[in-house]
Motif scaffolding. Structure first.
Motif, PDB file in Angstrom:
ATOM      1  N   LYS A 118      -2.957   0.644 -13.012  1.00  0.00           N
ATOM      2  CA  LYS A 118      -2.407   1.959 -12.667  1.00  0.00           C
ATOM      3  C   LYS A 118      -2.691   2.367 -11.219  1.00  0.00           C
ATOM      4  CE  LYS A 118      -1.106   2.345 -16.951  1.00  0.00           C
ATOM      5  NZ  LYS A 118       0.315   2.126 -17.321  1.00  0.00           N
ATOM      6  N   LYS A 119      -3.469   1.553 -10.502  1.00  0.00           N
ATOM      7  CA  LYS A 119      -3.776   1.883  -9.110  1.00  0.00           C
ATOM      8  C   LYS A 119      -2.767   1.303  -8.122  1.00  0.00           C
ATOM      9  CE  LYS A 119      -8.784   2.501  -9.543  1.00  0.00           C
ATOM     10  NZ  LYS A 119     -10.113   2.082  -9.009  1.00  0.00           N
ATOM     11  N   ILE A 120      -2.012   0.308  -8.546  1.00  0.00           N
ATOM     12  CA  ILE A 120      -1.078  -0.328  -7.622  1.00  0.00           C
ATOM     13  C   ILE A 120       0.039   0.638  -7.244  1.00  0.00           C
ATOM     14  CG2 ILE A 120       0.612  -2.172  -7.336  1.00  0.00           C
ATOM     15  CD1 ILE A 120      -1.091  -3.944  -9.087  1.00  0.00           C
ATOM     16  N   PHE A 121       0.286   0.727  -5.934  1.00  0.00           N
ATOM     17  CA  PHE A 121       1.335   1.604  -5.389  1.00  0.00           C
ATOM     18  C   PHE A 121       2.216   0.740  -4.484  1.00  0.00           C
ATOM     19  CE2 PHE A 121       2.139   6.247  -4.753  1.00  0.00           C
ATOM     20  CZ  PHE A 121       3.249   6.136  -3.956  1.00  0.00           C
ATOM     21  N   PHE A 122       3.512   0.752  -4.716  1.00  0.00           N
ATOM     22  CA  PHE A 122       4.440  -0.091  -3.952  1.00  0.00           C
ATOM     23  C   PHE A 122       5.239   0.757  -2.972  1.00  0.00           C
ATOM     24  CE2 PHE A 122       8.329  -2.478  -3.157  1.00  0.00           C
ATOM     25  CZ  PHE A 122       7.848  -3.761  -2.950  1.00  0.00           C
ATOM     26  N   LEU A 123       5.205   0.351  -1.690  1.00  0.00           N
ATOM     27  CA  LEU A 123       5.931   1.052  -0.642  1.00  0.00           C
ATOM     28  C   LEU A 123       6.861   0.074   0.075  1.00  0.00           C
ATOM     29  CD1 LEU A 123       2.608   1.868  -0.344  1.00  0.00           C
ATOM     30  CD2 LEU A 123       3.673   3.729   0.932  1.00  0.00           C
ATOM     31  N   THR A 124       7.970   0.587   0.566  1.00  0.00           N
ATOM     32  CA  THR A 124       8.894  -0.260   1.311  1.00  0.00           C
ATOM     33  C   THR A 124       9.439   0.482   2.523  1.00  0.00           C
ATOM     34  OG1 THR A 124      10.948  -1.547   1.204  1.00  0.00           O
ATOM     35  CG2 THR A 124      10.838   0.446  -0.131  1.00  0.00           C
ATOM     36  N   GLY A 125       9.791  -0.289   3.531  1.00  0.00           N
ATOM     37  CA  GLY A 125      10.449   0.257   4.716  1.00  0.00           C
ATOM     38  C   GLY A 125      11.944   0.031   4.622  1.00  0.00           C
ATOM     39  N   ASP A 126      12.556   0.586   3.595  1.00  0.00           N
ATOM     40  CA  ASP A 126      13.999   0.503   3.379  1.00  0.00           C
ATOM     41  C   ASP A 126      14.470  -0.944   3.204  1.00  0.00           C
ATOM     42  OD1 ASP A 126      16.196   2.120   2.904  1.00  0.00           O
ATOM     43  OD2 ASP A 126      17.023   1.814   4.909  1.00  0.00           O
ATOM     44  N   MET A 127      13.705  -1.722   2.451  1.00  0.00           N
ATOM     45  CA  MET A 127      14.015  -3.129   2.210  1.00  0.00           C
ATOM     46  C   MET A 127      14.080  -3.400   0.714  1.00  0.00           C
ATOM     47  SD  MET A 127      14.535  -5.169   4.704  1.00  0.00           S
ATOM     48  CE  MET A 127      14.242  -6.661   3.762  1.00  0.00           C
ATOM     49  N   GLY A 128      14.846  -4.444   0.330  1.00  0.00           N
ATOM     50  CA  GLY A 128      14.806  -4.935  -1.042  1.00  0.00           C
ATOM     51  C   GLY A 128      15.900  -4.424  -1.955  1.00  0.00           C
ATOM     52  N   ILE A 129      17.105  -4.220  -1.412  1.00  0.00           N
ATOM     53  CA  ILE A 129      18.223  -3.769  -2.249  1.00  0.00           C
ATOM     54  C   ILE A 129      18.472  -4.773  -3.382  1.00  0.00           C
ATOM     55  CG2 ILE A 129      20.711  -3.306  -2.271  1.00  0.00           C
ATOM     56  CD1 ILE A 129      20.445  -2.319   0.601  1.00  0.00           C
ATOM     57  N   ASP A 134       6.187   7.646  -9.656  1.00  0.00           N
ATOM     58  CA  ASP A 134       4.997   8.254  -9.057  1.00  0.00           C
ATOM     59  C   ASP A 134       4.174   7.256  -8.248  1.00  0.00           C
ATOM     60  OD1 ASP A 134       5.655  10.677 -10.233  1.00  0.00           O
ATOM     61  OD2 ASP A 134       4.471  10.274 -12.036  1.00  0.00           O
ATOM     62  N   ARG A 135       4.541   5.968  -8.316  1.00  0.00           N
ATOM     63  CA  ARG A 135       3.807   4.944  -7.566  1.00  0.00           C
ATOM     64  C   ARG A 135       4.750   4.070  -6.750  1.00  0.00           C
ATOM     65  NH1 ARG A 135       0.754   1.390 -11.095  1.00  0.00           N
ATOM     66  NH2 ARG A 135       1.842   2.172 -12.944  1.00  0.00           N
ATOM     67  N   PHE A 136       5.798   4.698  -6.276  1.00  0.00           N
ATOM     68  CA  PHE A 136       6.778   4.024  -5.421  1.00  0.00           C
ATOM     69  C   PHE A 136       7.209   4.969  -4.312  1.00  0.00           C
ATOM     70  CE2 PHE A 136      11.222   3.621  -4.195  1.00  0.00           C
ATOM     71  CZ  PHE A 136      11.257   2.315  -3.724  1.00  0.00           C
ATOM     72  N   LEU A 137       7.375   4.412  -3.095  1.00  0.00           N
ATOM     73  CA  LEU A 137       7.843   5.240  -1.980  1.00  0.00           C
ATOM     74  C   LEU A 137       8.613   4.384  -0.990  1.00  0.00           C
ATOM     75  CD1 LEU A 137       7.851   8.008  -0.555  1.00  0.00           C
ATOM     76  CD2 LEU A 137       5.762   7.289   0.623  1.00  0.00           C
ATOM     77  N   ASN A 138       9.819   4.812  -0.665  1.00  0.00           N
ATOM     78  CA  ASN A 138      10.609   4.218   0.408  1.00  0.00           C
ATOM     79  C   ASN A 138      10.483   5.144   1.610  1.00  0.00           C
ATOM     80  OD1 ASN A 138      12.474   3.162   2.171  1.00  0.00           O
ATOM     81  ND2 ASN A 138      14.153   3.059   0.696  1.00  0.00           N
ATOM     82  N   VAL A 139       9.767   4.704   2.632  1.00  0.00           N
ATOM     83  CA  VAL A 139       9.533   5.565   3.795  1.00  0.00           C
ATOM     84  C   VAL A 139      10.695   5.523   4.774  1.00  0.00           C
ATOM     85  CG1 VAL A 139       7.053   5.176   3.574  1.00  0.00           C
ATOM     86  CG2 VAL A 139       8.355   3.830   5.228  1.00  0.00           C
TER      87      VAL A 139
END
Length: 293
Positions: free
Chosen positions: A17-28, A40-45
């Motif tokens: 539950k600690k893993i948080f995935f972020l992307t720089g507008d990649m991975g369509i 709640d643990r994902f963010l596209n910056v």
């Protein structure tokens, strides 16, 4: 390779539950499931990689284990100050994942050629750098780096490596003599593997490129010549790491290198175009081997 790593992170998020995935507008067509299942643990910056690093650092302070994903050169070279100040200075075990290596993005031009990024990073203390040459290795890499709890950069080549079966940091294929050892990683590994198959030349692939696995000493010892073929620029690459390591261990083979030696302000239609430009294709490697032997 990329799918194996990203899917493994997604799988682990169900139990960790600690893993948080972020992307720089990649991975369509690959990362949408993160937003759907774990909003709640994902963010596209967005296309803001420097923020990607700093936000990841803040999330670690909040108790999360961040994975930050973007194109390799943009998540590294664009963010050197943030990586240094927000991750390395605090020794945060944040995992940076870069897609594409070397000339994988040949048609996109020199701004997207990834030929100097990990060489720029390897001076940072405690940072570990991986470049998987095995699909099997890629599938086991994420649990491994989580367990090690170190700042980590993973560069993912687009080259297919389903035929390489290993979970070890080094993959060694012994040839018929001890005159020469080929060393590589990433996209250039394919040519070295073909030469091993066709010409029975010893080949060593690095899945972890920094710091160098100590088992390397036992493999290289006794070879008369070592030829390193890689996608990083001269003076700050695996060749320089190997040269320093072998010198300190008082192991003295003849070292040779094949790599990009300048920036090309050209757009090639394929990876192979640039390999030929810099004489890193199979025929050029074979010609170099014949000259060495």
């Amino acid at each position: 390779m990329r799918n194996a790593i990203i899917n493994n992170i997604f799988k682990l998020m169900h139990t960790n539950k600690k893993i948080f995935f972020l992307t720089g507008d990649m991975g369509i067509n690959l990362i949408e499931k993160f937003e759907d299942k774990f909003p709640d643990r994902f963010l596209n910056v967005g296309i803001a990689e420097q923020n990607l690093i700093s936000i990841s650092s803040g999330l670690y302070n909040a108790g999360y284990l961040p994975f930050a994903y973007a194109i390799s050169n943009f998540i590294t070279l664009r963010c050197l100050e943030q990586i240094r100040n927000d991750i390395i200075l605090h020794n945060y075990p944040i995992i940076l994942i870069g897609t594409s290596t070397g000339f994988d993005n040949a048609p996109l031009g020199p701004t997207h050629h990834v030929i100097d990024e990990w060489g720029a990073l390897k001076s940072f203390p405690n940072l570990e750098i991986y470049c998987p040459n095995s699909l099997k290795y890629a599938e086991t890499l994420i649990p491994k780096v989580l367990k090690r709890k170190k700042p980590t950069y993973i560069r993912i080549p687009k080259t297919s490596f389903s035929d390489v079966k290993t979970t070890k940091d080094l993959f060694y294929l012994k040839g018929k003599d001890r005159k020469i050892l080929l060393i590589s990683y990433g996209g250039t590994s394919r040519a070295c593997l073909e030469i091993n198959k066709l010409n029975n030349i010893s080949c060593l692939l690095f899945n972890k490129i920094h710091p160098i696995d100590k088992n390397f000493y036992n493999i290289v010892r006794g070879y008369q010549n070592v030829l390193i073929v890689e996608d990083q620029m001269k003076f700050n690459n695996l060749y320089t790491s190997i040269a320093e390591t072998l010198f300190n261990q008082k192991i003295r083979p003849n070292l040779h290198q094949m790599c990009p030696d300048k920036y090309e302000l050209k757009v090639g239609n394929s990876q192979d175009y640039f390999y030929k430009q810099f004489r890193m294709d199979i025929n050029s490697i074979l010609n170099r081997i014949n000259k060495i032997k």
